[in-house]
Scaffold this motif. Structure first.
Motif, PDB file in Angstrom:
ATOM      1  N   VAL A 148       0.844  -1.204   0.000  1.00 27.17           N
ATOM      2  CA  VAL A 148       0.000   0.000   0.000  1.00 27.17           C
ATOM      3  C   VAL A 148       0.875   1.248   0.000  1.00 27.17           C
ATOM      4  O   VAL A 148       0.592   2.220  -0.709  1.00 27.17           O
ATOM      5  N   SER A 149       1.948   1.224   0.779  1.00 29.85           N
ATOM      6  CA  SER A 149       2.874   2.351   0.807  1.00 29.85           C
ATOM      7  C   SER A 149       3.507   2.574  -0.559  1.00 29.85           C
ATOM      8  O   SER A 149       3.649   3.711  -1.017  1.00 29.85           O
ATOM      9  N   PHE A 150       3.871   1.474  -1.240  1.00 29.59           N
ATOM     10  CA  PHE A 150       4.440   1.586  -2.578  1.00 29.59           C
ATOM     11  C   PHE A 150       3.434   2.186  -3.553  1.00 29.59           C
ATOM     12  O   PHE A 150       3.783   3.043  -4.364  1.00 29.59           O
ATOM     13  N   LEU A 151       2.181   1.730  -3.480  1.00 29.69           N
ATOM     14  CA  LEU A 151       1.161   2.258  -4.386  1.00 29.69           C
ATOM     15  C   LEU A 151       0.909   3.747  -4.153  1.00 29.69           C
ATOM     16  O   LEU A 151       0.750   4.505  -5.108  1.00 29.69           O
ATOM     17  N   ILE A 152       0.877   4.160  -2.894  1.00 28.94           N
ATOM     18  CA  ILE A 152       0.678   5.582  -2.581  1.00 28.94           C
ATOM     19  C   ILE A 152       1.828   6.400  -3.138  1.00 28.94           C
ATOM     20  O   ILE A 152       1.632   7.465  -3.725  1.00 28.94           O
ATOM     21  N   ASN A 153       3.032   5.889  -3.008  1.00 29.22           N
ATOM     22  CA  ASN A 153       4.216   6.610  -3.470  1.00 29.22           C
ATOM     23  C   ASN A 153       4.312   6.591  -4.996  1.00 29.22           C
ATOM     24  O   ASN A 153       4.600   7.613  -5.620  1.00 29.22           O
ATOM     25  N   ALA A 154       4.073   5.426  -5.613  1.00 25.78           N
ATOM     26  CA  ALA A 154       4.242   5.299  -7.059  1.00 25.78           C
ATOM     27  C   ALA A 154       3.168   6.051  -7.826  1.00 25.78           C
ATOM     28  O   ALA A 154       3.449   6.642  -8.872  1.00 25.78           O
ATOM     29  N   ALA A 155       1.952   6.038  -7.329  1.00 31.34           N
ATOM     30  CA  ALA A 155       0.862   6.697  -8.035  1.00 31.34           C
ATOM     31  C   ALA A 155       0.768   8.183  -7.676  1.00 31.34           C
ATOM     32  O   ALA A 155      -0.047   8.891  -8.242  1.00 31.34           O
TER      33      ALA A 155
END
Length: 56
Positions: free
Chosen positions: A12-19
């Protein structure tokens, strides 16, 4: 079990950062990553690993 929670929080942290999703200060990618690290540390410490067998 806590290792799975940590993996989900990292994702979830990766998705928040990547998007580049704009969230409030509580659910920023850094805070979610720190929650994942906390869950991972608790798992490594042996908390939440499941039932242990009784020794006689």
């Amino acid at each position: 079990m806590l290792a799975v929670v940590a993996a989900v929080l990292f994702f979830v942290s990766f998705l928040i950062n990547a998007a580049d999703i704009t969230t409030n200060d509580v659910f920023s990618s850094g805070n979610v990553m720190l929650l994942g690290l906390t869950a991972l540390a608790l798992h490594v410490a042996g908390i939440g690993t499941g039932w242990s067998a009784r020794r006689r």
